[in-house]
Design a protein around this motif. Structure first.
Motif, PDB file in Angstrom:
ATOM      1  N   TYR A 204      -4.614   6.159   9.618  1.00 57.63           N
ATOM      2  CA  TYR A 204      -3.487   6.858   9.725  1.00 57.63           C
ATOM      3  C   TYR A 204      -3.530   8.391   9.593  1.00 57.63           C
ATOM      4  O   TYR A 204      -2.607   9.023   9.930  1.00 57.63           O
ATOM      5  CB  TYR A 204      -2.558   6.204   8.732  1.00 57.63           C
ATOM      6  CG  TYR A 204      -2.316   4.686   8.912  1.00 57.63           C
ATOM      7  CD1 TYR A 204      -1.764   3.999   9.747  1.00 57.63           C
ATOM      8  CD2 TYR A 204      -3.142   3.898   7.772  1.00 57.63           C
ATOM      9  CE1 TYR A 204      -1.785   2.558   9.801  1.00 57.63           C
ATOM     10  CE2 TYR A 204      -3.265   2.507   7.700  1.00 57.63           C
ATOM     11  CZ  TYR A 204      -2.572   2.093   8.632  1.00 57.63           C
ATOM     12  OH  TYR A 204      -2.653   0.676   8.995  1.00 57.63           O
TER      13      TYR A 204
ATOM     14  N   THR B 186       0.814  -1.277   0.120  1.00 57.73           N
ATOM     15  CA  THR B 186      -0.035  -0.015   0.089  1.00 57.73           C
ATOM     16  C   THR B 186       0.867   1.291  -0.116  1.00 57.73           C
ATOM     17  O   THR B 186       2.025   1.430   0.688  1.00 57.73           O
ATOM     18  CB  THR B 186      -1.108  -0.031   0.992  1.00 57.73           C
ATOM     19  OG1 THR B 186      -1.754   1.414   1.144  1.00 57.73           O
ATOM     20  CG2 THR B 186      -0.233  -0.127   2.586  1.00 57.73           C
TER      21      THR B 186
ATOM     22  N   SER C 284      -0.599  11.260   4.143  1.00 57.24           N
ATOM     23  CA  SER C 284      -0.542  10.254   4.900  1.00 57.24           C
ATOM     24  C   SER C 284       0.955   9.764   5.472  1.00 57.24           C
ATOM     25  O   SER C 284       1.695   9.641   4.694  1.00 57.24           O
ATOM     26  CB  SER C 284      -1.093   8.827   4.147  1.00 57.24           C
ATOM     27  OG  SER C 284      -1.077   7.620   4.586  1.00 57.24           O
TER      28      SER C 284
ATOM     29  N   THR D 238      -7.784   8.121   6.514  1.00 57.64           N
ATOM     30  CA  THR D 238      -7.723   6.825   7.002  1.00 57.64           C
ATOM     31  C   THR D 238      -7.383   7.004   8.711  1.00 57.64           C
ATOM     32  O   THR D 238      -7.486   7.960   9.274  1.00 57.64           O
ATOM     33  CB  THR D 238      -6.665   5.951   6.498  1.00 57.64           C
ATOM     34  OG1 THR D 238      -5.300   6.540   6.795  1.00 57.64           O
ATOM     35  CG2 THR D 238      -6.680   6.067   4.948  1.00 57.64           C
TER      36      THR D 238
ATOM     37  N   GLY E 166      -1.701   3.217   3.183  1.00 59.93           N
ATOM     38  CA  GLY E 166      -2.783   2.622   4.198  1.00 59.93           C
ATOM     39  C   GLY E 166      -3.895   2.328   3.631  1.00 59.93           C
ATOM     40  O   GLY E 166      -4.546   1.697   4.445  1.00 59.93           O
ATOM     41  N   THR E 167      -4.343   2.313   2.433  1.00 62.69           N
ATOM     42  CA  THR E 167      -5.359   2.214   1.883  1.00 62.69           C
ATOM     43  C   THR E 167      -5.217   0.677   1.212  1.00 62.69           C
ATOM     44  O   THR E 167      -4.133   0.339   0.717  1.00 62.69           O
ATOM     45  CB  THR E 167      -6.113   3.014   0.853  1.00 62.69           C
ATOM     46  OG1 THR E 167      -5.321   3.338  -0.155  1.00 62.69           O
ATOM     47  CG2 THR E 167      -6.354   4.292   1.741  1.00 62.69           C
TER      48      THR E 167
ATOM     49  N   ASP F 169      -9.141   2.033   4.422  1.00 62.50           N
ATOM     50  CA  ASP F 169      -8.184   1.513   5.172  1.00 62.50           C
ATOM     51  C   ASP F 169      -8.610   0.070   5.555  1.00 62.50           C
ATOM     52  O   ASP F 169      -7.821  -0.549   6.387  1.00 62.50           O
ATOM     53  CB  ASP F 169      -7.459   2.155   6.363  1.00 62.50           C
ATOM     54  CG  ASP F 169      -8.730   2.609   7.457  1.00 62.50           C
ATOM     55  OD1 ASP F 169      -9.836   2.013   7.385  1.00 62.50           O
ATOM     56  OD2 ASP F 169      -8.541   3.319   8.123  1.00 62.50           O
TER      57      ASP F 169
ATOM     58  N   GLN G 271     -11.925  -1.835   8.346  1.00 62.73           N
ATOM     59  CA  GLN G 271     -11.638  -0.743   8.165  1.00 62.73           C
ATOM     60  C   GLN G 271     -12.116   0.033   9.478  1.00 62.73           C
ATOM     61  O   GLN G 271     -12.885  -0.041  10.409  1.00 62.73           O
ATOM     62  CB  GLN G 271     -12.569   0.087   7.156  1.00 62.73           C
ATOM     63  CG  GLN G 271     -14.019   0.356   7.109  1.00 62.73           C
ATOM     64  CD  GLN G 271     -14.659   0.758   6.126  1.00 62.73           C
ATOM     65  OE1 GLN G 271     -14.649   2.102   5.912  1.00 62.73           O
ATOM     66  NE2 GLN G 271     -15.053  -0.101   5.126  1.00 62.73           N
TER      67      GLN G 271
END
Length: 824
Positions: free
Chosen positions: A406, A59, A346, A404, A62-63, A93, A254
């Motif tokens: 994060y 990733t 991110s 997300t 983070g997705t 996420d 998620q």
């Protein structure tokens, strides 16, 4: 490898045969070998069932990594292209907490899945685990991301989930939502059989990578390490062995709370930080006006109860932060990229860029490093200050800025001055009704002012429709405030500022798609989140209203339909402990919900009112031969029964029903199966995309907080008696056991009652099921769905009485007067 060993064994057996038998004799005496049924699993060729965390591998931010989401240079598609339901998952996420899912199987000719084994205990097992690179478990922090690390426990079949056969697949159906942010490993075992009674086998790929023999390529070794880590974790508990496993796959659910939680922190920070907008409800001086006068100004309303003459109507405003961006055109497609985005880069993307730069340094290629990648942007100071130094604004890193766990800090796109509707009791009139008609003692305004009810309307409605509740609330001594949902009522979007809204979801003024956007699921999700964020800001802004007749420290909430759908997210955040100095400024003391529900994608597809429109809209946009055929049918044969061929909500709904019926009559089972497959895929993608705005994911928080909640649901009285269950949000859905109204009530811990509940010391949470009435009975006595005018009027009266008496006791008591129209 196993295929090769099998062929060698057969050759050896043939070579060892003696006694004068010929090869032909062996062939005649040997029964035919029927190929084994296997689990579909070949990631290198894109064969993988979802949910599966292998799509999180590599990733960038983070997705999830969705196939074709990145171009050949590793650059993400544009924000607008995430409108594609498949690509929408690439903004998340993790996976859905609640949508049923399947693991696909392959069968040889004339062999199928043994349905009894697919639904039996032990064929599928689900283990809760901690994955590598954990943010919360120090033991697993240093383990590589994507690898299984620690076993936490096993879910219980029949309590947490069930399974069943679904064509050439085994379907896994949650009975409770998976925990947001947690990880699970799905395991298929040798208990899963084919129609010949044989155990389903692993795919050749899974057989290779689940073994201990070192493989050759880097990708093979990586997959082998991941699969072995899964099996090592689930077998560490001693309840299953590796020989039992034919497939294992991890899924991380998620996050659903971090973004709205961050908004609450931003609102709290606005009390001290002048750089952040502080909401404040303002009520200017204005002439006296009653709710009766407002209602009668509507030409469709000719008669109102005298009680509305005892309710003062006022207009105010509050300035709200908008995280949805403005569309640049009038077509519905122009809304596609208006969903929320992060203010900051991110940290996953930042770490990836740092690692890439370090790799160049290690290779002696410092001259290839782009020094501008870490140039700071205009939000650097805010990113740092609002994240305790954890987030940065590097404009060249993480261009998509998906929100997300994060990266939970949303970017404010604009400030919007939103009209606020306020009502208050007019004591002389209200007291005349209380003493002369109801036999109740006269009211006096409390020393601290009238307690306040925040009201939120339903989809395709507007705040003015909630005025129907104000008389019963005024009689109990409540003031009310209400705003429109985004893209409803006075908050429609006028792109070219010509005085006419181009997007408005209120019925008669626009299309429901302006809010529940099927063409961009991320926009639909963030409309839900914007509604919850607006309510948080409105609640905080009440504390600073310059009106001593309102007691803004004593606030309760009423939601109807969509207002009930967004309520759990709002209340869960409002009442979550945060800071003792500000918690009271957000506090909601008790909640009343009318005709709400969870599992949005599931209940929309099965809704009698919205389902045909949703299904027809999905089919029209699917791009298949059936899509084209439906379009032609809707504009041709269906017109005679459905009216004009224009793509209105009504013509799509009616046209889809006509088309589907014609296919059934013609026995077009293949086409019907294809359409069902399209709808199933959409349901999976839609629910996954909508999850962080779905009330199901906040229900457990409501229960844990102990906030008193009342909910009413029209369940109907059966086909024989004629009153149908709620036709907009069904009490239950056929394809998802945790979607609909009743599952949401159950998840919030509500107790079904049919009799008056005497006062308790602490607030209690109740569910009342009505046999009469319809989706909007709480607001309108008009008959619908099989009830007579008298029955509908009685339902409206009873619902409003229950809500008012429940809220006036702050959830400590409930009055049920008409027991003939409620059921257990």
């Amino acid at each position: 490898m196993k295929k090769m060993l099998l062929s060698l064994a057969i050759t050896a057996a043939l070579a060892g045969c003696g006694g004068g038998e010929t090869l032909e004799d062996v062939k005649n005496d040997t029964p035919p070998v029927i190929p084994a049924a296997t689990v579909k699993f070949d990631p290198a060729n894109g064969v993988i069932s979802v949910p599966n965390d292998l799509l999180m591998s590599g990733t960038k931010d983070g997705t999830l990594n969705i196939p074709k989401e990145l171009d050949g240079n590793g650059v993400s598609i544009t924000r607008a292209e995430y409108a594609n339901p498949s690509f929408a998952l690439g903004a998340l996420d993790g996976w859905s907490s609640q949508v049923p899912y399947k693991v696909d199987l392959t069968f040889p000719a004339n062999v199928s899945l043994d349905e009894s084994s697919a639904g039996a205990l032990g064929s599928v097992r689900i283990f809760e685990v901690v994955m590598g690179a954990s943010l919360t478990d120090a033991d697993c922090a240093a383990v590589p991301a994507g690898a299984g690390c620690k076993l936490l426990g096993e879910l219980t079949f029949g309590v947490d989930f069930i399974t069943k056969a679904s064509g050439n697949a085994v379907a896994i159906i949650p009975l409770k939502p998976f925990k947001a942010g947690s990880s699970y490993i799905n395991v298929l075992t040798t208990e899963l059989k084919d129609s010949l009674g044989r155990s389903i086998k692993p795919s050749s790929t899974y057989g290779l990578v689940s073994g201990e023999t070192p493989l050759i390529t880097e990708s093979q070794l990586a997959l082998q390490g991941v699969v072995n880590s899964y099996e090592n974790v689930v077998t560490s508990g001693g309840t299953i062995s590796k020989d039992d496993i034919i497939f294992s796959g991890a899924m991380t659910i998620q996050s659903v709370g971090p973004v709205l939680g961050t908004i609450k922190k931003l609102l709290a920070a606005s009390l001290q930080n002048p750089a952040l907008p502080k909401p404040q409800v303002q009520i200017p001086e204005q002439d006296m006006l009653t709710v009766a006068e407002v209602l009668l100004s509507d030409p469709d309303i000719t008669n109102v109860s005298p009680a509305f003459n005892g309710v003062q109507y006022q207009r105010g405003s509050v300035t709200l932060a908008m995280y949805l961006s403005q569309p640049e055109g009038k077509e519905i497609s122009k809304l596609a990229d208006t969903y929320w985005q992060g203010m900051c880069s991110s940290p996953v993307a930042v770490l990836n860029q740092q690692a890439a730069d370090q790799a160049l340094r290690d290779a002696g290629k410092e001259d290839e490093i782009d020094p501008t990648m870490f140039g700071i942007g205009p939000y650097e100071q805010l990113c740092q200050g609002l994240s305790e130094g954890k987030l940065h604004d590097y404009p060249k890193i993480d261009i998509t800025r998906h929100l997300t766990k994060y990266n939970p800090l949303p970017k404010m796109q604009s400030l919007q001055e939103v009209p606020v509707q306020i009502t208050k009791p007019i004591l002389p009139v209200i007291n005349a009704i209380r003493t002369q008609t109801l036999g109740m003692p006269a009211l006096e305004m409390p020393a601290g002012g009238w307690p306040v009810v925040i009201m939120q309307h339903g989809i395709t409605s507007k705040k003015e429709h909630m005025l129907a509740l104000t008389a019963s609330l005024a009689i109990q001594g409540f003031a009310t405030v209400a705003i429109d949902h985004p893209v409803h009522g006075e908050r429609g979007i006028d792109v070219d500022e010509d005085g006419k809204d181009d997007f408005n979801a209120t019925k008669g003024e626009g299309s429901v798609l302006a809010y529940m956007n099927l063409q961009s699921l991320l926009v639909a999700r963030d409309n839900l989140r914007q509604s919850a964020a607006d309510l948080l800001a409105l609640r905080l802004g009440l504390n600073f209203v310059d009106d001593t007749s309102l007691n803004t420290s004593d606030v309760v909430f009423i939601g109807h339909s969509l207002g009930s759908v967004v309520a759990p997210a709002f209340v869960a955040q409002a009442n979550a402990p945060f800071d003792s100095q500000v918690d009271g400024l957000f506090k909601i003391n008790s909640v009343a919900l009318a005709s709400g529900g969870g599992g949005i994608a599931s209940f929309l597809l099965e809704s009698a009112s919205f389902g045909p429109f949703v299904q027809g809209s999905v089919l029209l946009s699917a791009g298949t031969s059936e899509s084209a055929e439906f379009q032609t049918y809707r504009e041709g044969p269906a017109v005679s029964n459905c009216g004009e061929a224009a793509p209105t909500n009504e013509s799509i709904s009616c046209g889809y029903g006509e088309y589907y019926t014609s296919l059934k009559a013609a026995g077009e089972m293949t086409k019907l199966a294809k359409i069902q497959g399209i709808l199933s895929q959409f349901s999976f993608a839609a629910q996954t995309a909508l999850d962080s705005g779905d009330p199901t994911n906040y229900a457990s928080a409501i229960k844990a907080l102990g906030t008193p909640v009342y909910m009413n649901v029209v369940v109907g009285d059966g086909e024989a008696n004629g009153n149908k269950p709620d036709q907009v949000i069904p009490p239950m859905t056929a394809n998802n056991p945790i979607a609909g109204s009743l599952p949401l009530a159950n998840l919030m811990g509500l107790t079904t009652v049919t009799q008056t509940q005497t006062p308790t010391e602490d607030g209690m949470s109740y569910l009342v099921k009505f046999t009469k009435g319809h989706h909007s009975s709480v607001l309108s006595p008009d008959p619908d769905a099989g009830a007579t005018a008298e029955e509908s009027a009685a339902t409206t009266t009873e619902m409003q009485l229950q809500i008012a008496t429940y809220l006036v006791t702050r959830g400590r008591a409930l009055s049920i007067q008409n027991t003939e129209i409620v059921t257990d």
